[in-house]
Design an enzyme around this catalytic site. Structure first.
Site, PDB file in Angstrom:
ATOM      1  N   LYS A  52       0.726  -1.243  -0.165  1.00 25.36           N
ATOM      2  CA  LYS A  52       0.069   0.006   0.019  1.00 25.36           C
ATOM      3  C   LYS A  52       0.893   1.361  -0.123  1.00 25.36           C
ATOM      4  CE  LYS A  52      -2.669   1.072   3.547  1.00 25.36           C
ATOM      5  NZ  LYS A  52      -3.742   1.594   4.533  1.00 25.36           N
ATOM      6  N   SER A  53       2.053   1.168   0.841  1.00 23.30           N
ATOM      7  CA  SER A  53       2.831   2.312   0.711  1.00 23.30           C
ATOM      8  C   SER A  53       3.458   2.787  -0.600  1.00 23.30           C
ATOM      9  CB  SER A  53       3.912   2.364   1.859  1.00 23.30           C
ATOM     10  OG  SER A  53       3.235   1.976   3.121  1.00 23.30           O
ATOM     11  N   ARG A  57       2.862   6.050  -3.427  1.00 18.35           N
ATOM     12  CA  ARG A  57       3.746   6.756  -3.813  1.00 18.35           C
ATOM     13  C   ARG A  57       3.848   6.617  -5.422  1.00 18.35           C
ATOM     14  NH1 ARG A  57       4.237   5.512   1.214  1.00 18.35           N
ATOM     15  NH2 ARG A  57       5.382   7.190   2.704  1.00 18.35           N
ATOM     16  N   GLY A 125      -5.107   7.811   5.808  1.00 18.88           N
ATOM     17  CA  GLY A 125      -4.216   8.853   6.169  1.00 18.88           C
ATOM     18  C   GLY A 125      -2.795   9.092   5.414  1.00 18.88           C
ATOM     19  N   GLN A 200       5.245   9.000   7.343  1.00 20.94           N
ATOM     20  CA  GLN A 200       4.262  10.035   6.773  1.00 20.94           C
ATOM     21  C   GLN A 200       4.850  11.411   6.854  1.00 20.94           C
ATOM     22  OE1 GLN A 200       0.230   9.279   7.802  1.00 20.94           O
ATOM     23  NE2 GLN A 200       0.237   6.995   7.183  1.00 20.94           N
ATOM     24  N   ASP A 350       2.193  -0.863  11.640  1.00 20.88           N
ATOM     25  CA  ASP A 350       0.875  -1.579  11.520  1.00 20.88           C
ATOM     26  C   ASP A 350       0.649  -2.865  11.888  1.00 20.88           C
ATOM     27  OD1 ASP A 350       0.096   0.951  10.498  1.00 20.88           O
ATOM     28  OD2 ASP A 350       0.843   0.764   8.681  1.00 20.88           O
ATOM     29  N   LYS A 377      -4.140   5.890  15.236  1.00 21.85           N
ATOM     30  CA  LYS A 377      -4.352   5.286  13.959  1.00 21.85           C
ATOM     31  C   LYS A 377      -5.746   5.408  13.472  1.00 21.85           C
ATOM     32  CE  LYS A 377      -0.277   3.903  12.617  1.00 21.85           C
ATOM     33  NZ  LYS A 377       0.451   4.042  11.332  1.00 21.85           N
ATOM     34  N   ARG A 428      -7.340  -3.189  10.380  1.00 21.54           N
ATOM     35  CA  ARG A 428      -6.424  -3.963  10.817  1.00 21.54           C
ATOM     36  C   ARG A 428      -6.762  -4.719  12.051  1.00 21.54           C
ATOM     37  NH1 ARG A 428      -2.304  -3.545   7.463  1.00 21.54           N
ATOM     38  NH2 ARG A 428      -1.941  -1.407   6.389  1.00 21.54           N
TER      39      ARG A 428
END
Length: 468
Positions: A52-53, A57, A125, A200, A350, A377, A428
């Protein structure tokens, strides 16, 4: 483990089905209530969705490059789709081909257009904070909105450094969304020392620095995930990474010219973590998870589970798209409680909800500290997981910065009987307690699995396939 219709009943034996019921919450939003039951061994091979990160990006950076970038393996969860929608509003042309490849024609750094409507970031977020950084050095205004969960999450830690660079903000009470940002026409480079470890916040400052004359520097007392640095360098930005007084320093040269790239997104280690823990806990399991990203700033969960006695073998280690990747073979293991080193927290922040589940079935006690970040979170993950695990029979002590979990030595958890675990719209939490249900006597009922789609839309199908 099939996912049957709502009239299926619970079965106390291994291999029992799960029971799903859709209902409306008090706000009128449909909820997907689900019960997860004891599972047979997890076997075979699975592949989790893209990281996901890196997915966030890749869309953003491709949208800043002039020309066409191609992205394969992109996570197509709701959070990432929110990033794609926002980049389209800012002028990028983004198309998904039938084979799953995403093609992005970038608008060019400094050539983004003012969005005509509010940027709806949904539950993400990461999208919000990175996008705030990206727009802080562009001379127009943008309004950010999100769902109820995102609208309760703090943005002050990003607002502070971006304000120093010349951007201005009008935020809701507490520094939350809805929020309006006015980007600086001529932003000012800064040197910013992170008060708390946050990839972040680091990324937001670096992205603001991309369109800022001069050199913007970020000082990290504790190293956080480095996807931003790796990918920006791949797109042609000039970065210098060094160390001063034992702290990591990242310097980015502004007014960069980004060039289009072909990006291959590796499997998300945060998503893989749920299946790693499930395979370690369920007797007889022998599962291979293909193409898992093992960036050292993200792979802390593998390190900690190995310290607890988990059998996790790396197969075919390689590099994909500038990121270390391997196939992981996981076998059922007897786990032991440990003291988790707070220094490893940024590399697995996470993954703590599912680690707590592993600790609940370990032999001995697991101590976790330095987890203050978990309280801000999608939910307060310390309190939420303490309550959830206690409700299914685990022995948990809550502290301000973590949990102490007294493991049951590998016995089944009691389960929830007729009650339901409250997930507080946190994807999560829902997935972690689904894993708990696989090793429970009475099953674990979760109040809402719908948020899982934000990060792992294929979770239920993969779980069904691995346990069938």
């Amino acid at each position: 483990m099939p996912i049957p219709s709502a009239d299926s009943s619970m079965n106390p034996n291994w291999g029992a089905p799960c029971h799903r019921v859709n209902a409306l919450s008090k706000t009128g939003v449909e909820m997907a209530k689900q019960t997860f039951s004891r599972s047979p061994a997890l076997r075979g091979q699975i592949r989790v969705p893209g990281d996901k990160s890196i997915s966030h990006r890749s869309l953003m950076f491709a949208g800043l490059a002039v020309g066409e970038s191609r992205i394969t393996g992109l996570l197509e969860g709701e959070d990432v789709l929110a990033t794609a929608a926002a980049m389209r509003q800012l002028g990028a042309d983004i198309v998904r081909d039938d084979d799953g490849t995403w093609r992005v024609h970038g608008a060019g750094l400094g050539s983004l257009v003012e969005p005509k409507q509010a940027l709806d970031m949904g539950n993400s977020g990461t999208s919000t904070r990175l996008m705030m950084g990206l727009l802080a050095s562009h001379g127009f205004s943008a309004t950010f909105i999100g769902d109820a969960s995102l609208s309760g999450r703090p943005m002050k830690r990003v607002i502070e450094p971006l304000s120093q660079m010349g951007a201005s903000f009008e935020a809701s009470s507490g520094g939350t969304l809805p929020l309006m940002l006015r980007g600086a026409s001529s932003a000012v480079p800064i040197t910013y020392r992170l008060p708390v470890a946050s990839a972040q916040v680091k990324s937001a400052v670096l992205l603001a620095g991309l369109n800022t004359p001069g050199i913007t520097r970020v000082i990290e007392p504790i190293v956080t995930r480095d996807h931003t640095e790796r990918m920006l360098a791949g797109f042609g930005a000039t970065l210098e990474i060094g160390e001063e007084n034992g702290e990591r320093v990242i310097a980015i040269h502004g007014e960069a010219n980004l060039t289009p790239q072909d990006v291959v997104v590796p499997g998300d280690p945060s998503s893989a973590a749920f299946f790693i823990v499930a395979a370690l806990l369920v007797p007889g399991s022998d599962l291979v998870i293909e193409n898992v990203g093992l960036n050292a700033t993200r792979a802390g969960i593998v390190t900690v589970l190995r310290q607890m006695g988990g059998q996790i073998e790396e197969l075919n280690r390689r590099e994909v798209g500038g990121e270390p990747v391997a196939d992981l073979r996981i076998k059922h293991s007897v786990l032991f409680g440990i003291d988790v080193d707070p220094a490893i927290v940024p590399s697995m922040v996470d993954e703590f909800p599912v680690l707590f589940v592993a600790a609940a079935l370990a032999k001995g006690t697991t101590h976790t500290r330095g987890l203050e970040e978990l309280r801000v979170k999608e939910s307060d993950r310390i309190t939420t997981m303490a309550n959830a695990l206690t409700s299914v029979g685990a022995n948990v002590e809550e502290h301000e910065d973590g949990l102490t979990i007294h493991g049951n030595g590998g016995d089944l958890l009691r389960g929830t009987a007729n009650a339901r675990v409250k997930t507080h719209l946190d994807h999560r939490i829902a997935m972690a307690m689904a894993v708990a249900g696989l090793v429970s006597r009475d099953g674990v009922s979760v109040d809402d699995t719908a948020p899982i789609a934000t990060s792992f839309p294929t979770f239920m199908d993969l779980l069904a396939g691995a346990t069938s």
